[in-house]
Design an enzyme around this catalytic site. Structure first.
Site, short mmCIF file in Angstrom:
data_model
loop_
_atom_site.label_atom_id
_atom_site.label_comp_id
_atom_site.label_asym_id
_atom_site.label_seq_id
_atom_site.Cartn_x
_atom_site.Cartn_y
_atom_site.Cartn_z
N THR A 1 0.85 -1.20 0.00
CA THR A 1 0.00 0.00 0.00
C THR A 1 0.88 1.25 0.00
OG1 THR A 1 -1.72 -1.21 1.15
CG2 THR A 1 -1.85 1.19 1.26
N CYS B 1 -9.36 -6.56 2.20
CA CYS B 1 -9.72 -5.17 2.50
C CYS B 1 -11.20 -4.93 2.29
CB CYS B 1 -8.90 -4.21 1.65
SG CYS B 1 -9.11 -4.54 -0.09
N1 PLP Z 1 -2.07 -5.19 -3.97
C1 PLP Z 1 -2.61 -6.42 -3.97
C2 PLP Z 1 -2.83 -7.11 -5.28
C3 PLP Z 1 -2.91 -7.06 -2.78
O1 PLP Z 1 -3.43 -8.29 -2.80
C4 PLP Z 1 -2.68 -6.37 -1.55
C5 PLP Z 1 -3.05 -6.98 -0.26
O2 PLP Z 1 -4.00 -7.72 -0.15
C6 PLP Z 1 -2.12 -5.08 -1.59
C7 PLP Z 1 -1.83 -4.53 -2.82
C8 PLP Z 1 -1.80 -4.33 -0.33
O3 PLP Z 1 -0.68 -4.94 0.26
P1 PLP Z 1 -0.16 -4.60 1.73
O4 PLP Z 1 -1.03 -5.39 2.65
O5 PLP Z 1 1.25 -5.04 1.75
O6 PLP Z 1 -0.28 -3.13 1.92
#
Ligand code: PLP
Length: 415
Positions: A112, A360
């Protein structure tokens, strides 16, 4: 949780629905001797949300926390030097996994943050007009939210790249979006819901030919698929430690440009103390993935195929979503007509951990934006189950999970 014999499972608070405990539930119980207690845990099949930490990684994190605890910014003594060496080695391990130079690896707290930094970088090079961005409709909320915020401030304008019914981004779809002359193209390497793998090298080549930079969200792909960020010419690539059996709170933006990202004014020129144990663990997780990924993913794909075959034969009227020929090895995304997904997942709560969609979005009532972009029929969206296998799953677990999921679907349908 302490092990107590159960006779009933409550499905929801409102409805007083109870399901009889069946043999699979008893069999799904994992007994772990810990301080003389038995621990009860469901089978974990939600590896797209996060992965368990590899014990070898956990050992290293523990040793760094207790022994190599120096501050890597304190260069005056051996403790700081040792911590700083650990970070350099982690950068090299992360770079090796995704085919990048260690100096292009910029650590973050996860994908993120890495995505936000990448978009900030792209924005900083666009003066006097909004940044033009072309993004696939199936990007993760971590991308969509950053784009929505910048669009609401008038800093960017977004053109959407359409996907087909299997969530594939075709070169033709990208070509159509390139008519808007984007400065930045955002595509994910593999989707976090249906697992579809995108042709990142070809998409990058096409975007570059049209003069756009490319941001690749490789959060689900890194450690599961070979990635060659430098050979493919990807401008910004993001990955996250907790998706590849590393600790949470660590990730990276891999880009020759990331050090140019503007910092908030108060922090200009100031580096905080890095999370050395987490980042060293991230590096170790990448090292292990690089050497074991191929064999692991082949075995995981075999288990997934076995689960798919059993489930679709036990449960009539189920369909597999996504691109069956080109998806993540651990991904099985199915819809079971007549069985609302939230009820099925609730039914399985004590036995098998699966989900209705992205972590999320968990608890959200709205249908998944990914399934909508794929234009799936409504019943397929409402009954979609995301099952994610990982390297610690065993064949026995998969067989129990298959009958547990089949029973849950049958019970929900009967209700
Ligand atoms: N991008 C994708 C494709 C994801 O699956 C996720 C998490 O589920 C994220 C971004 C965000 O990752 P992080 O939890 O490391 O912030």
């Amino acid at each position: 949780m302490e092990h107590q014999p159960r006779t009933a499972v409550r499905l929801t608070d409102e409805s007083e629905i109870y399901a009889r405990v069946t043999s699979y539930e008893a069999a799904a119980i994992v007994r772990t001797e810990r301080a003389g207690r038995l621990t009860v845990r469901p089978i974990y099949l939600d590896h797209h949300a996060t992965t368990p930490v590899d014990p070898r990684v956990a050992d290293l994190v523990y040793r760094v926390m207790t022994e190599a605890f120096g501050n890597p910014n304190s260069a005056d003594h051996a403790f700081g030097g040792e911590a700083s060496r650990l970070l350099r080695s982690a950068a090299s391990q992360v770079g090796s996994l995704v085919g990048a130079l260690s100096e292009d690896v910029h650590f973050t707290t996860g994908s993120t943050e890495a995505i936000a930094v990448a978009v900030a970088c792209a924005l900083s090079s666009c003066k006097g007009r909004p940044l033009r961005v072309a993004a696939s409709r199936i990007e993760h909320a971590a991308v969509l939210d950053v784009l929505a915020l910048a669009a609401s401030n008038g800093e960017i304008v977004v053109t959407w790249i359409e996907v087909d019914e299997a969530a594939r981004i075709s070169l033709a779809a990208l070509r159509a979006a390139l008519t808007a002359s984007p400065d930045l193209v955002c595509v994910m390497a593999a989707n976090n819901e249906v697992g579809t793998i995108q042709p990142v090298a070809d998409l990058t080549r096409l975007a570059h030919a049209a003069g756009a930079e490319v941001l690749v969200d490789a959060t689900q792909a890194a450690g599961r698929l070979p990635i060659e960020a430098r050979n493919w010419g990807v401008d910004y690539l993001v990955l996250s430690s907790h998706k590849l059996y590393g600790p949470k709170g660590a990730g990276a933006l891999v880009s020759p440009r990331a050090s140019e990202a503007p910092k908030p004014p108060l922090f200009e020129g100031r580096r905080g103390t890095p999370n050395t144990p987490g980042l060293a663990g991230f590096g170790e997780a990448c090292r292990i993935r690089a050497s074991e990924m191929e064999a692991d993913e082949t075995r995981i794909a075999g288990l997934r195929d076995r689960l798919e075959a059993t489930l679709t034969s036990l449960v009539p009227d189920t369909v597999v979503n996504g691109d069956r020929d080109n998806r993540l090895a651990g991904n099985l995304h199915i819809s079971a007509r007549g069985a609302p997904n939230d009820m099925v997942v609730a039914h399985l709560r004590e036995t098998v951990a699966i989900s209705t969609g992205a972590a999320c979005a968990s608890g959200a009532d709205a249908p998944s934006h990914v399934l909508r972009a794929m234009d799936l029929e409504h019943w397929r969206q409402d009954t979609a189950l995301r099952i994610g296998l990982g390297r610690f799953n065993t064949a026995d677990e998969i067989d129990f999970a298959a009958s547990a999921i089949a029973d849950a679907i049958r019970n929900v349908r009967a209700f």
